[in-house]
Design a protein around this motif. Structure first.
Motif, PDB file in Angstrom:
ATOM      1  N   GLU A  87       2.343  11.033  -0.639  1.00  0.00           N
ATOM      2  CA  GLU A  87       1.711  10.413   0.630  1.00  0.00           C
ATOM      3  C   GLU A  87       2.759  10.953   1.690  1.00  0.00           C
ATOM      4  N   THR A 132       0.899  -1.213  -0.238  1.00  0.00           N
ATOM      5  CA  THR A 132       0.105   0.047  -0.021  1.00  0.00           C
ATOM      6  C   THR A 132       0.710   1.080  -0.093  1.00  0.00           C
ATOM      7  N   VAL A 133       0.474   2.385  -0.723  1.00  0.00           N
ATOM      8  CA  VAL A 133       1.281   3.570  -0.555  1.00  0.00           C
ATOM      9  C   VAL A 133       1.391   3.963   0.885  1.00  0.00           C
ATOM     10  N   GLN A 145      -4.386  12.941  -3.829  1.00  0.00           N
ATOM     11  CA  GLN A 145      -3.568  13.551  -3.278  1.00  0.00           C
ATOM     12  C   GLN A 145      -4.002  15.062  -3.503  1.00  0.00           C
ATOM     13  N   ARG A 153      -4.216   3.552  -4.294  1.00  0.00           N
ATOM     14  CA  ARG A 153      -3.620   4.729  -3.820  1.00  0.00           C
ATOM     15  C   ARG A 153      -4.629   5.851  -3.425  1.00  0.00           C
ATOM     16  N   ALA A 193      -0.377  -1.652  -4.749  1.00  0.00           N
ATOM     17  CA  ALA A 193      -0.377  -0.464  -3.942  1.00  0.00           C
ATOM     18  C   ALA A 193      -0.667   0.759  -4.867  1.00  0.00           C
ATOM     19  N   LEU A 194      -0.735   0.689  -6.228  1.00  0.00           N
ATOM     20  CA  LEU A 194      -0.791   1.714  -7.177  1.00  0.00           C
ATOM     21  C   LEU A 194      -2.681   1.706  -7.147  1.00  0.00           C
ATOM     22  N   ILE A 228       4.294   9.386  -6.454  1.00  0.00           N
ATOM     23  CA  ILE A 228       2.901   9.058  -5.591  1.00  0.00           C
ATOM     24  C   ILE A 228       3.265   8.805  -4.271  1.00  0.00           C
ATOM     25  N   VAL A 229       4.235   8.084  -3.866  1.00  0.00           N
ATOM     26  CA  VAL A 229       4.907   7.777  -2.621  1.00  0.00           C
ATOM     27  C   VAL A 229       5.299   9.048  -1.841  1.00  0.00           C
TER      28      VAL A 229
END
Length: 231
Positions: free
Chosen positions: A70, A40-41, A163, A160, A156-157, A66-67
């Motif tokens: 987060e 998971t992110v 954001q 996500r 994970a993607l 993306i990470v």
């Protein structure tokens, strides 16, 4: 200068940033953060935060971006500035989620090489004289990480979080950079991110696709250096 944490994209390792590491490592403390242990992110971000310096600059490309977003959501007080390269702040669309499941099944059945060759890497690069070498490196990184990492990163993607609120709230120096010919995370997505962030700069790299760190390394490094030196 504050340390810089670099986060590579899906099925990539530190070699994605080889030109930037070579150019910057004499001046800046660099930390390379893998994203391959959880699915998971939020968990990937938490793991990086557990091992990162107390305050740092943060740069991520594609899934790494993306990470990075987060990380910014979880610990904004620790991120002094952020660079988001060829990435996407939105949750994954259902149509793309649907495509990931057959890919995961193929990889589980031993077809990682074929999935990377036929479905992933064809979308990575703009036309250029060094494409064969860049694609060979992408395959080496992916095969070195292996099928279990492909599955974890894909899942994970798929889950996500969006954001956009994170970016709106980020009052820090931000570099939004992408290749002009990025098919996966196109320019308009980066224009949207730039519009959300009050202290952001948008840099479009010509003659580059999804991997400008490799395709146009000198221009990408110079953009990162200006961002790092900015107040």
């Amino acid at each position: 200068m504050i340390p810089l944490v670099l986060i590579p994209g899906m099925m990539c390792d530190a070699r994605l940033f080889t030109p930037q590491i070579a150019a910057l490592s004499g001046d800046i403390p660099l930390h390379l953060a893998p994203i391959n242990r959880t699915d998971t992110v939020p968990a990937l971000a938490a793991e990086i935060l557990a091992n990162a310096p107390p305050v740092f600059a943060l740069a991520g490309l594609s899934m790494g971006g993306i990470v990075a977003m987060e990380i910014l959501r979880q610990a904004p007080e620790r991120v002094a500035k952020i660079a988001l390269l060829d990435t996407n702040p939105l949750a994954e669309k259902d149509a793309i989620k649907t495509r990931r499941l057959p890919q995961i099944k193929k990889v589980q059945d031993g077809q990682l090489h074929a999935v990377m060759r036929d479905e992933m890497t064809p979308n990575y690069l703009a036309d250029g004289p060094h494409n064969a070498a860049h694609l060979e490196l992408c395959m080496e990184m992916a095969l070195g990480l292996g099928p279990a990492v492909f599955e974890r990163q894909s899942r994970a993607l798929m889950t996500r979080p969006d954001q956009t609120d994170t970016l709106r709230a980020a009052d820090i120096p931000a570099l939004i950079l992408c290749g002009a010919e990025d098919k996966l995370c196109p320019v308009f997505r980066h224009e949207f991110m730039q519009s959300l962030m009050p202290r952001s700069t948008l840099h479009i790299v010509q003659n580059a696709g999804h991997l400008p760190t490799l395709e146009q390394p000198e221009e990408t490094t110079e953009a990162l250096r200006r961002w790092l030196e900015a107040a």
